[in-house]
Design a protein around this motif. Structure first.
Motif, PDB file in Angstrom:
ATOM      1  N   PHE A   1    -111.611 -65.541  85.685  1.00 53.18           N
ATOM      2  CA  PHE A   1    -110.167 -65.570  85.515  1.00 53.18           C
ATOM      3  C   PHE A   1    -109.473 -64.840  86.659  1.00 53.18           C
ATOM      4  O   PHE A   1    -108.489 -65.314  87.218  1.00 53.18           O
ATOM      5  CB  PHE A   1    -109.775 -64.935  84.173  1.00 53.18           C
ATOM      6  CG  PHE A   1    -108.302 -64.838  83.969  1.00 53.18           C
ATOM      7  CD1 PHE A   1    -107.573 -65.960  83.591  1.00 53.18           C
ATOM      8  CD2 PHE A   1    -107.620 -63.649  84.195  1.00 53.18           C
ATOM      9  CE1 PHE A   1    -106.212 -65.876  83.425  1.00 53.18           C
ATOM     10  CE2 PHE A   1    -106.259 -63.574  84.026  1.00 53.18           C
ATOM     11  CZ  PHE A   1    -105.545 -64.684  83.639  1.00 53.18           C
TER      12      PHE A   1
ATOM     13  N   ASP B   1    -109.449 -67.030  89.727  1.00 51.94           N
ATOM     14  CA  ASP B   1    -108.471 -68.105  89.583  1.00 51.94           C
ATOM     15  C   ASP B   1    -107.069 -67.583  89.831  1.00 51.94           C
ATOM     16  O   ASP B   1    -106.244 -68.223  90.498  1.00 51.94           O
ATOM     17  CB  ASP B   1    -108.543 -68.695  88.167  1.00 51.94           C
ATOM     18  CG  ASP B   1    -109.717 -69.651  88.047  1.00 51.94           C
ATOM     19  OD1 ASP B   1    -110.354 -69.923  89.077  1.00 51.94           O
ATOM     20  OD2 ASP B   1    -109.985 -70.101  86.914  1.00 51.94           O
TER      21      ASP B   1
ATOM     22  N   GLU C   1    -104.143 -68.558  92.467  1.00 51.01           N
ATOM     23  CA  GLU C   1    -102.820 -69.021  92.067  1.00 51.01           C
ATOM     24  C   GLU C   1    -101.726 -68.222  92.773  1.00 51.01           C
ATOM     25  O   GLU C   1    -100.749 -68.785  93.281  1.00 51.01           O
ATOM     26  CB  GLU C   1    -102.680 -68.885  90.537  1.00 51.01           C
ATOM     27  CG  GLU C   1    -101.469 -69.606  90.002  1.00 51.01           C
ATOM     28  CD  GLU C   1    -101.410 -69.579  88.473  1.00 51.01           C
ATOM     29  OE1 GLU C   1    -102.134 -68.769  87.860  1.00 51.01           O
ATOM     30  OE2 GLU C   1    -100.648 -70.366  87.906  1.00 51.01           O
TER      31      GLU C   1
ATOM     32  N   PHE D   1     -92.187 -61.786  95.564  1.00 52.55           N
ATOM     33  CA  PHE D   1     -93.141 -61.914  94.450  1.00 52.55           C
ATOM     34  C   PHE D   1     -93.198 -60.611  93.665  1.00 52.55           C
ATOM     35  O   PHE D   1     -93.265 -60.617  92.450  1.00 52.55           O
ATOM     36  CB  PHE D   1     -94.537 -62.270  94.996  1.00 52.55           C
ATOM     37  CG  PHE D   1     -95.476 -62.706  93.921  1.00 52.55           C
ATOM     38  CD1 PHE D   1     -95.448 -64.016  93.476  1.00 52.55           C
ATOM     39  CD2 PHE D   1     -96.371 -61.822  93.342  1.00 52.55           C
ATOM     40  CE1 PHE D   1     -96.304 -64.434  92.478  1.00 52.55           C
ATOM     41  CE2 PHE D   1     -97.221 -62.234  92.344  1.00 52.55           C
ATOM     42  CZ  PHE D   1     -97.189 -63.546  91.913  1.00 52.55           C
TER      43      PHE D   1
ATOM     44  N   PHE E   1     -98.634 -57.680  88.419  1.00 47.23           N
ATOM     45  CA  PHE E   1     -98.670 -58.888  87.579  1.00 47.23           C
ATOM     46  C   PHE E   1    -100.085 -59.232  87.145  1.00 47.23           C
ATOM     47  O   PHE E   1    -100.303 -59.820  86.096  1.00 47.23           O
ATOM     48  CB  PHE E   1     -98.002 -60.057  88.313  1.00 47.23           C
ATOM     49  CG  PHE E   1     -96.557 -59.771  88.518  1.00 47.23           C
ATOM     50  CD1 PHE E   1     -95.718 -59.664  87.418  1.00 47.23           C
ATOM     51  CD2 PHE E   1     -96.042 -59.539  89.775  1.00 47.23           C
ATOM     52  CE1 PHE E   1     -94.385 -59.357  87.588  1.00 47.23           C
ATOM     53  CE2 PHE E   1     -94.720 -59.235  89.941  1.00 47.23           C
ATOM     54  CZ  PHE E   1     -93.876 -59.139  88.863  1.00 47.23           C
TER      55      PHE E   1
ATOM     56  N   GLU F   1    -100.352 -57.244  84.142  1.00 47.10           N
ATOM     57  CA  GLU F   1     -99.550 -57.780  83.040  1.00 47.10           C
ATOM     58  C   GLU F   1    -100.177 -59.043  82.465  1.00 47.10           C
ATOM     59  O   GLU F   1    -100.186 -59.234  81.259  1.00 47.10           O
ATOM     60  CB  GLU F   1     -98.117 -58.064  83.501  1.00 47.10           C
ATOM     61  CG  GLU F   1     -97.261 -56.808  83.433  1.00 47.10           C
ATOM     62  CD  GLU F   1     -95.826 -57.084  83.801  1.00 47.10           C
ATOM     63  OE1 GLU F   1     -95.347 -58.196  83.516  1.00 47.10           O
ATOM     64  OE2 GLU F   1     -95.183 -56.188  84.377  1.00 47.10           O
ATOM     65  N   THR F   2    -100.686 -59.878  83.355  1.00 45.29           N
ATOM     66  CA  THR F   2    -101.307 -61.098  82.826  1.00 45.29           C
ATOM     67  C   THR F   2    -102.562 -60.764  82.038  1.00 45.29           C
ATOM     68  O   THR F   2    -102.833 -61.353  81.005  1.00 45.29           O
ATOM     69  CB  THR F   2    -101.689 -62.082  83.941  1.00 45.29           C
ATOM     70  OG1 THR F   2    -102.311 -61.362  84.975  1.00 45.29           O
ATOM     71  CG2 THR F   2    -100.496 -62.847  84.442  1.00 45.29           C
TER      72      THR F   2
ATOM     73  N   ALA G   1    -101.644 -59.611  78.746  1.00 42.88           N
ATOM     74  CA  ALA G   1    -101.275 -60.735  77.896  1.00 42.88           C
ATOM     75  C   ALA G   1    -102.523 -61.448  77.383  1.00 42.88           C
ATOM     76  O   ALA G   1    -102.530 -61.987  76.287  1.00 42.88           O
ATOM     77  CB  ALA G   1    -100.398 -61.709  78.664  1.00 42.88           C
ATOM     78  N   ARG G   2    -103.582 -61.444  78.183  1.00 40.60           N
ATOM     79  CA  ARG G   2    -104.796 -62.132  77.757  1.00 40.60           C
ATOM     80  C   ARG G   2    -105.663 -61.299  76.838  1.00 40.60           C
ATOM     81  O   ARG G   2    -106.649 -61.786  76.285  1.00 40.60           O
ATOM     82  CB  ARG G   2    -105.636 -62.522  78.977  1.00 40.60           C
ATOM     83  CG  ARG G   2    -105.177 -63.765  79.673  1.00 40.60           C
ATOM     84  CD  ARG G   2    -105.989 -63.940  80.917  1.00 40.60           C
ATOM     85  NE  ARG G   2    -107.405 -64.057  80.599  1.00 40.60           N
ATOM     86  CZ  ARG G   2    -107.992 -65.198  80.325  1.00 40.60           C
ATOM     87  NH1 ARG G   2    -107.300 -66.306  80.299  1.00 40.60           N
ATOM     88  NH2 ARG G   2    -109.273 -65.240  80.053  1.00 40.60           N
ATOM     89  N   GLY G   3    -105.365 -59.991  76.700  1.00 40.89           N
ATOM     90  CA  GLY G   3    -106.181 -59.155  75.821  1.00 40.89           C
ATOM     91  C   GLY G   3    -107.405 -58.617  76.515  1.00 40.89           C
ATOM     92  O   GLY G   3    -108.240 -57.965  75.914  1.00 40.89           O
TER      93      GLY G   3
END
Lengths: 113, 899
Positions: B22, B25, B29, B59, B65, B68-69, B72-74
């Motif tokens: 992840f 990836d 991105e 950005f 971020f 933070e992401t 959000a994904r745990g």
């Protein structure tokens, strides 16, 4: 409404709504999404570019959007986001509640004028 | 590795793999986004460098971020865990004393607990290492009506059960053991432990030979054949033959006749004990059918679905028909002896003797672990209290409560994991020393070893205990209350916090008291054992074991002549004042005495069973057993009505008095033999059999005299043969074991002298069990007392520090300093009194479990209870006195100062 003097920060909680609405028009990647939002708002709304990604992950975990890796027109690998059926339902609910909110605020602001 | 562990590991690896996938990836991105933005900027006319910088700026920091992401994904939990672990590591490194204390305390507690846990599990719970072990049962035969202490079977009893082919069993086998065999061939004769097995027992247990073959079940031709086949153990095979496979079919010389080796049994078999070297096929013929006083252990395999109690019922139904098979065993005898069979699972029967001790050991070690944990929790609380301002600030700055709690737990787990550095060696030490126990005291102990299960147990409990400590600390610090800490005021929440600590300390005091009382009781037992009259003089004497071969020593005369010669040579050694020989020596025996000699007082009213012992003239002098009346044996004592010497206890039970010299009694060497007259020539002091705490054994001494008093070679008026004997040598300077072996060898080079030991070491061994348990409990008790005292001190002094303004006001208003000190002292005493009260009640219940280990002291002995309580109160009052004095000296001016 006055001409925007500075970049209006996206109101807390509305980013999700903006993303869902924009994606309902067409699947797109993250950068495209930020540009489309700015473009649609005629540059009135400035999306903190990086802050869109946590929101996307959150929406994906709720099952409202889907992702897939595609190749762009200039043959670059990019992650595309697409609205799911659940996302479409969520969008209509969010829209309804947004409209209720706007009209309620409007009523208050119109009072006494 | 067990598969659950592997599965967990795989899951974690998958999680890590996906997480890194992840991350890759996401980087991709983000890069794409910035590239696109930069390209757009270039299109608007910027230079490529500026375009990229502007894109990055817009950005807004990729790292932020990224977090933070992942939040959000745990996935964040993982990252936070790593961060908390790093943080905890730094904090712990800053407090080396605290860290070292916790690691040592937890390490010793967990290591000892895991070590003992492994012993308890391997001995009490693990399946026996035989085929389908749950079907195996031990069959016993009890004759409570007549005197016997064991449930072993006589050949007749076993034969009857085996021949009746009870339907509950698929097979029934038996065995007996002997320590009196020695391998005489070669230059190094040695004693070996021999098991006599019914030939089917090996297939019943499911063992396969590593070489050669087993006894053939149906083949009993060896009963006529002098070349008896034997099996040998792998251990013996390696030791004696260097693992030479040509040993199969070879003849080996044994003091009971030459035997042919037909097979080798694997080391893992270790049946009935791992020291068993030779396996004989059990003799079948039954010469004297006898009821009670058996020596065979019967083992059966139950048919599928048959319970032990059903099998027991079936065997009991078979008992009346015994008198049909053996006319010597009458129905009346069966009724009088209240003969009955017992059937119990083999595992339970094997470990029954040590079950209570092991449970006690388990409880003890659990208490040690509990004390260790409590103490670590207390240390944690004190630290948390000290860091409470820091915590409050973190909270008010927006740290989440979950995150703060997680920090405590991570710190606890980290300490737990670190404690394995101490715990693993501690567990290994526990399991390698086994607290000095051997398989003689604890059956199956040879099956216990330090294995990966112990490592897993240590690591698992370390993590769990660490987490529990952290969790308790979280729960007890009551994070919501820390705002009060910021205001620096005493509040309801800090009161609750204090109450918890008071509870913990009172609990420690209670445990300390229980352990102190137990240690006191065991200490008294040990003292009683040391001072118990053991009946012989242990100083300046040693003993060793000799077993004569059959070849050349077939008659009493030949045996007695050998012993007389050896006694002469031993007495002639420099420094030796006397040497004697007897069939058995007190405390050098094991198990229960065989009371097979029956004696009848002249009035014919009472028959008393006693243990017979042959003794040479100087035996009593060499052993230091006093003669209370009469004289020792001398030439001529075998003639006519042979002379006997009775032990005091035996004389009393036969005559009700010890004034018996010169009287005649009737006696028989074994039940069923003819009664014949004996003359009492002396009364000797009482001696115990195997354990001091079992009391004295009624003993009748028969003469062991040179040349059989000149009687014909085939006459043996006392029907006992001194094949296996123990020598005792007394002297200011004692010969070495090598000297003794040399002297024995010059008489007959086939005969080894074994187990050369001082009499003092016999006594040490006999008291070892109580001494060891006492030491363990005393160590645990001292630790508990120390921790309890520290706990009382810290809680009382902490509370007193918090009330320093109040004390100042009181003193300023005219309260006597002694009154203020008394208040603090009162706080401490209340705490101690609560703990002591709980401890006393608990001890009343708990010391019952010590009963088996206590000697001449009651489990509720008032002296030990009050002494332990007094000690506890005295020590804790001293601990309270320090803060009380400090409080009494409070200067009124402190009121003026802020806190």
């Amino acid at each position: 409404m006055a001409k925007p003097t500075s970049n209006e920060q996206v109101l807390q909680g509305t980013l999700d709504l903006l993303i869902l609405k924009t994606l309902s028009l067409a699947p797109m990647h993250g950068w495209g999404l930020t540009h489309r939002i700015e473009q649609l708002s005629r540059d009135a709304l400035q999306v903190g570019q990086g802050s869109i990604y946590p929101a996307l992950v959150r929406l994906e975990q709720r099952g409202w959007i889907d992702t897939e890796w595609r190749v762009t027109e200039n043959s670059r690998r990019a992650k595309y986001y697409r609205l799911t059926a659940a996302g479409r339902r969520a969008l209509s609910q969010e829209l309804a509640s947004w409209n209720r909110f706007v009209s309620a605020v409007g009523l208050v602001l119109a009072a006494g004028s | 590795m067990p598969h659950q562990l592997r599965a967990t590991f795989a899951r974690m690896m998958e999680l890590f793999r996906r997480r890194s996938q992840f991350a890759a990836d996401q980087d991709d991105e983000f890069d794409f986004h910035i590239e696109m933005e930069a390209a757009e900027n270039v299109r608007r006319g910027m230079s490529p460098d500026d375009a990229r910088r502007a894109a990055l700026l817009r950005f807004g920091g990729t790292q932020r971020f990224r977090e933070e992401t992942s939040d959000a994904r745990g996935i964040a939990a993982f990252d936070h865990l790593a961060r908390d672990a790093r943080f905890a590591f730094r904090r712990l490194r800053r407090a080396p004393a605290f860290t070292a204390g916790v690691i040592a305390t937890l390490g010793i507690g967990i290591g000892a607990a895991a070590g003992i846990g492994t012993i308890v599990y391997d001995v009490l719970l693990r399946d026996l290492p035989y085929e389908k072990p749950t079907q195996l049962v031990r069959v016993g035969f009890v004759t409570e009506g007549t005197t016997t202490t064991s449930d072993l079977l006589t050949p007749a009893e076993y034969f009857h059960f085996a021949k009746s082919a009870p339907r509950s069993f698929t097979e029934l086998g038996d065995y007996g053991t002997s320590d009196d065999f020695s391998v005489t061939g070669g230059d190094a004769p040695e004693y070996v432990t021999v098991a006599f097995l019914s030939p089917n027992l090996l297939t019943l247990l499911g063992v396969r030979p590593i070489l050669g073959e087993l006894f053939r079940t149906a083949d009993t031709s060896w009963t006529e054949n002098p070349r008896i086949p034997i099996l040998i153990s792998e251990r013996f095979w390696r030791r004696r033959f260097g693992a030479d496979s040509s040993v199969i079919g070879r003849q080996i010389e044994i003091n009971r006749g030459a035997r042919i080796v037909i097979g080798i049994l694997p080391r893992s078999f270790g049946f009935p004990s791992p020291s068993t070297d030779l396996y004989y096929p059990a003799p079948v013929p039954i010469r004297h059918p006898q009821l009670g006083l058996g020596y065979l252990t019967a083992i059966g395999r139950l048919r599928d679905g048959v319970t032990p109690s059903a099998a027991e019922a079936e065997l009991n139904a078979l008992i009346p028909s015994m008198s049909g098979r053996f006319p010597d065993i009458t129905r009346d005898m069966l009724r009088r002896s209240r003969a009955r069979a017992t059937v119990e699972p083999l595992k339970a029967a094997t470990v029954a003797a040590v079950h209570p001790q092991l449970v006690l050991l388990g409880v003890l070690v659990a208490i040690v672990l509990l004390i260790a944990t409590t103490n670590v929790v207390n240390l944690f609380l004190l630290r948390a209290e000290r860091a409470s301002q820091e915590t409050a600030i973190a909270l008010s700055l927006g740290a989440s409560r979950v995150a703060l709690s997680q920090r405590f737990v991570v710190e606890g787990v980290l300490l737990g994991v670190a404690s394995t550095i101490v715990a693993l060696p501690a567990a290994a030490l526990t399991l390698s020393t086994k607290f000095g126990f051997t398989e003689r005291e604890i059956p199956r102990l040879h099956e216990v070893s330090f294995s990966w299960q112990t490592v897993a147990l240590v690591c698992g409990s370390a993590i769990v205990v660490g987490a529990v400590v952290g969790l308790i600390a979280v729960g007890r610090t009551d994070i919501s209350g820390v705002f009060d800490r910021l205001r620096a005021s005493r509040s309801a929440s800090s009161l609750a916090w204090r109450r918890t600590q008071n509870g913990l300390v009172a609990f420690q005091v209670a445990i300390a008291l229980v352990l102190l009382i137990a240690a006191g009781l065991l200490g008294r037992s040990f003292w009683n054992l040391l001072n118990a009259r053991i009946g012989f003089e242990p100083a300046d004497a040693l003993t060793f074991h000799v077993s004569l071969p059959w070849d050349g020593y077939t008659s009493y005369g030949a045996q007695a002549e050998f012993h007389a010669k050896l006694v002469d040579r031993l007495t002639a050694l420099p420094g030796v004042t006397s040497a004697g020989v007897a069939q058995w020596f007190p405390l050098a025996n094991s198990g229960a005495p065989e009371l097979v000699t029956q004696l009848q007082a002249p009035d014919g009213r009472s028959i008393v069973a006693a243990s017979g012992n042959l003794a040479s003239t100087d035996y009593f002098r060499a052993a230091g057993i006093p003669l209370r009346a009469g004289r020792t044996f001398r030439a001529g004592d075998l003639r006519g009505a042979p002379a006997v010497i009775l032990s005091e206890r035996l004389a009393k039970s036969l005559f009700g008095a010890t004034d018996v010299v010169g009287k005649q009694i009737q006696g028989q060497a074994f039940a069923g033999m003819q009664l014949r007259p004996f003359t009492i020539i002396g009364v000797a002091g009482d001696v115990p059999w195997a354990r001091i705490e079992d009391g004295d054994v009624p003993t009748v001494y028969l003469p062991l005299l040179r040349d059989a008093d000149g009687l014909p070679a085939d006459s043996n008026p006392i029907h006992r043969n001194p094949y296996e004997v123990r020598y005792t040598i007394r002297g200011a300077r004692l010969p070495s074991a090598a000297t003794i072996q040399e002297v024995v060898k010059t008489l007959d080079r086939r005969i080894p002298a074994a187990n050369v030991r001082t009499l003092g070491s016999l006594v040490d061994d006999a008291t070892a069990r109580v001494r060891l348990t006492m030491l363990l409990i005393a160590i645990a008790g001292s630790a508990a007392l120390l921790l309890g005292v520290i706990g009382v001190y810290s809680v009382v002094s902490y509370a007193a520090n918090g009330r320093v303004r109040e004390f100042g006001i009181r003193i300023a208003l005219g309260a006597a300093p002694s009154h203020v000190g008394g208040m603090v002292l009162g706080d401490g005493l209340r705490l101690v009194a609560t703990g002591a009260g709980v401890g006393l009640v608990a001890a009343l219940g708990a010391t019952r479990f010590l009963r088996a280990l206590l000697y001449e002291v009651k489990p509720t002995s008032a002296a030990e209870f009050s002494a332990a309580t007094a000690l506890l109160i005295a020590v804790t009052v001293i601990a309270t006195f320090v803060p009380a004095r400090r409080a009494a000296r409070t200067h009124p001016a402190v009121v003026l100062r802020g806190e």
